[in-house]
Each structure stands twice: as structure tokens, then as C-alpha cells.
Write a protein that holds these residues in place. Structure first.
Motif, short mmCIF file in Angstrom:
data_model
loop_
_atom_site.label_atom_id
_atom_site.label_comp_id
_atom_site.label_asym_id
_atom_site.label_seq_id
_atom_site.Cartn_x
_atom_site.Cartn_y
_atom_site.Cartn_z
N LYS A 192 0.83 -1.21 0.00
CA LYS A 192 0.00 0.00 0.00
C LYS A 192 0.86 1.25 0.00
O LYS A 192 0.56 2.23 -0.69
N LEU A 197 -1.49 7.20 -2.22
CA LEU A 197 -2.28 7.32 -1.00
C LEU A 197 -2.50 8.78 -0.65
O LEU A 197 -1.71 9.65 -1.07
N SER A 239 -2.82 11.62 4.76
CA SER A 239 -3.18 11.10 6.07
C SER A 239 -3.06 9.58 6.13
O SER A 239 -2.57 9.02 7.12
N GLU A 240 -3.46 8.90 5.05
CA GLU A 240 -3.37 7.44 5.03
C GLU A 240 -1.91 7.00 4.95
O GLU A 240 -1.53 6.00 5.58
N ARG A 242 -0.50 7.30 8.40
CA ARG A 242 -1.01 6.22 9.27
C ARG A 242 -0.27 4.91 9.00
O ARG A 242 0.17 4.23 9.94
N SER A 272 -6.39 6.28 13.16
CA SER A 272 -5.23 5.39 13.23
C SER A 272 -5.35 4.41 14.38
O SER A 272 -5.01 3.23 14.24
N LYS A 275 -8.19 1.76 13.63
CA LYS A 275 -7.78 0.70 12.70
C LYS A 275 -6.80 -0.27 13.36
O LYS A 275 -6.81 -1.47 13.07
#
Length: 322
Positions: free
Chosen positions: A23, A28, A31-32, A35, A220, A223
Motif C-alpha cells: 500500500k 495514498l 493522512s493514510e 497512518r 489510526s 484501525k
């Protein structure tokens, strides 16, 4: 026993780490990406050790000669639930070891399905031997508190101090003990776990916020918490839920805490619907010299709800327990 770097990482760890790296190699949002970079840093801390024939995942952070502090997570959780706590206490000079119970997180499942309090406690003892640790401070959350208390009571020279978060004395109830394990199996194994596998992490979060928590948490953390639903063995969750409903286990708690002659702190959430503060107060009254702290506007998930408070509480308690 000794630790060797040749212990092979578990399959679920290598699979998840590869997914995170893949990933990060793609496109992305900012923010992702941030994280996932945080998750990768946690993943890169992974160590593995054979404990009584089962490969266990753990993190070992801080000075090698620091006073050992072992962190024990709760039911259907993982060592990552402590991720806010590890570095600040390592920076305070402690050797912080957060590990996954067998069948939880990135630790392998137990072929013998010994997901009992006594079994987890024996694993903890074996882990300390594998890491060649002197007596340790132990902090534990929810199910982990049952394990840590059993450990301190049955291996009295091992624990230097005990800090319990979201823990209480339960009175055995035959009807509840018959119904609750089946209810938890349905909610977590048959509903929430399949939902998380479809990527719908926000549904378990809504459940936690509605039922267990009094505070919101960043995405974060949510998840990381729901990652437990993916990684934990449903059978480990099922067996340990039945274990915590057994009369013998519940009635042993009061007797065990009365035997421990070490500094003990019990931290309760004022709004905890599972480990109610009234049960926490009753339990700590049985502990010689035990301390009790009740945190306002806090539910059952203090490690994610109020991590800064946990850090400050631990610093103060450990300073006095030295």
C-alpha cells in the motif's frame, strides 16, 4: 531458554507487513500514508520467540539494562493496544516488553487450545525465562489483568509491581456465565470479525463507541484496534470467554490478590460497563496496601480513550514502586 533471531515470523505477520508495504508503494492520501508509515514502524519492531512450543510476537523497547516492564493486553486485543504507552516509558528508562498472547495479534495459535488464565500465566513465566529477565513490573488490561494476577500469585518472586487497568471483582452468576460466552461469540466471531474482513472497520468502531467507550479515538487507533479482529484466532476468543465465566476463575481473583505482597494499582474507568468501578473498589480492598484510582469520563477502553493519562499514571506509580 534463550531467544534466537532464527525464530520464523508468523504467517499472519509476514502477510500483513507485505500488505502495508504494498500500500505504501502505491498512491495514498497524505493522512493514510502517515497512518501506514506509523504501522510499518510498529511492524519493524517485531520480534519472535518460541514459548512452550508456540511462536509469540513481542516488542522490546528501551535500555537493555532498564527495569523490565511487561505489558499484557486484553481479550480479543493485541500488543498494539499499548502502542501509545511503550515509547514514553522506554524513554523514562524502562525496558518495555509488549507481547501478544497466543492466538492473539501476531502470535500463533495453540494447537492444544489452552487459552486459559493458567495457560496464559505459564506462557508469561516462560517468556520471562526466554528473555532472561529479572523480576518485572507488569501492567495489564482487562483479560490481561486476570493473567498478570495469576502470574504474580503463583510465581511470587517474579513480579515487582502490578498495575491493572479496567479490572474488577465479579460475583459468579450461573445464568450470566451460561449466556455471556455465547453472546460474545456471536457478536465478535460471527458479526464483527466478518465485517472487519470486508474493510468496514468503522462498524466495529461505532459498536465500541456505543457500548464500551466514553471517548472518541483517531482513525489510526481505531484501525489498530480493529486489526485485532482480523488477527485473533476465533477459537482463542471463544475459549477464553468461557474461561472468564467459570466459577473457579472468578472466585480465585479475590484470593489471589490477597496473597500478593507487591505494590498494586487498580485503575478503573468511571463509565466502564464491563469492569465496573464498584467491582474494582471491592477488589482493591482485598489487596494489602493496594491503591485505587477512578478516571472520570472513561469507559472500558482506557488505552485508546485516554493514553496520555495512562502514561502519567504509570510514570507516577512505577516511580513509587522502585
Amino acid at each position: 531458554m534463550s531467544v534466537t533471531s532464527r525464530v520464523t515470523p508468523t504467517a499472519k505477520y509476514t502477510t500483513y507487513k507485505a500488505e502495508v508495504e504494498a500500500k505504501l508503494a502505491g498512491k495514498l492520501s497524505a493522512s493514510e500514508r502517515k497512518r501506514l508509515q506509523g504501522e510499518l514502524r510498529l511492524l519493524e519492531r517485531a520480534r519472535f520467540v518460541d514459548v512452550r512450543g508456540v511462536t509469540h510476537h513481542y516488542m522490546d523497547v528501551g535500555p537493555a539494562d532498564g527495569e523490565p516492564l511487561i505489558l499484557v493486553h486484553g481479550w480479543d486485543c493485541s500488543s498494539y493496544w499499548w502502542h501509545h504507552i511503550v515509547d514514553p516509558l522506554a524513554q523514562a528508562g524502562y525496558r518495555v516488553i509488549a507481547y501478544d498472547l497466543k492466538g492473539h495479534g501476531f502470535s500463533d495459535s495453540d494447537p492444544a487450545r489452552d487459552y486459559t488464565v493458567a495457560g496464559f500465566s505459564a506462557d508469561l513465566k516462560a517468556l520471562t525465562e526466554a528473555l532472561d529477565l529479572p523480576p518485572q513490573h507488569v501492567a495489564a488490561f482487562s483479560l490481561g489483568a486476570f493473567v498478570a494476577l495469576h502470574y504474580a500469585a503463583h510465581y511470587p518472586n517474579q513480579a515487582r509491581s502490578l498495575a491493572f487497568f479496567n479490572f474488577a471483582l465479579f460475583q459468579y452468576n450461573k445464568v450470566a456465565s451460561a449466556l455471556i460466552p455465547a453472546m460474545l461469540d456471536t457478536v465478535f466471531n460471527r458479526i464483527l470479525r466478518p465485517i472487519e474482513r470486508r474493510g468496514l472497520w468503522w462498524i466495529p468502531y461505532i459498536y465500541a463507541l456505543a457500548v464500551l467507550s466514553k471517548n472518541t479515538a483517531p482513525v489510526s487507533d481505531v484501525k489498530l484496534a480493529t486489526l485485532s479482529l482480523r488477527c485473533c484466532d476465533p477459537e482463542a476468543v471463544r475459549v477464553s470467554a468461557r474461561e472468564l465465566s467459570r466459577r473457579e476463575v472468578l472466585e480465585a481473583v479475590g484470593e489471589q490478590i490477597a496473597r500478593v505482597r507487591r505494590p498494586i494499582l487498580l485503575v478503573a474507568g468511571a463509565g466502564d460497563p464491563i469492569m465496573r468501578p464498584s467491582g474494582g473498589r471491592k477488589l482493591i480492598q482485598l489487596a494489602p496496601g493496594g491503591q485505587y484510582l477512578e478516571v472520570p469520563r472513561c469507559g472500558h477502553l482506557i488505552l485508546f480513550e485516554l493514553p496520555e493519562q495512562v502514561i502519567q499514571i504509570m510514570r507516577l506509580f512505577l516511580r513509587g514502586a522502585r
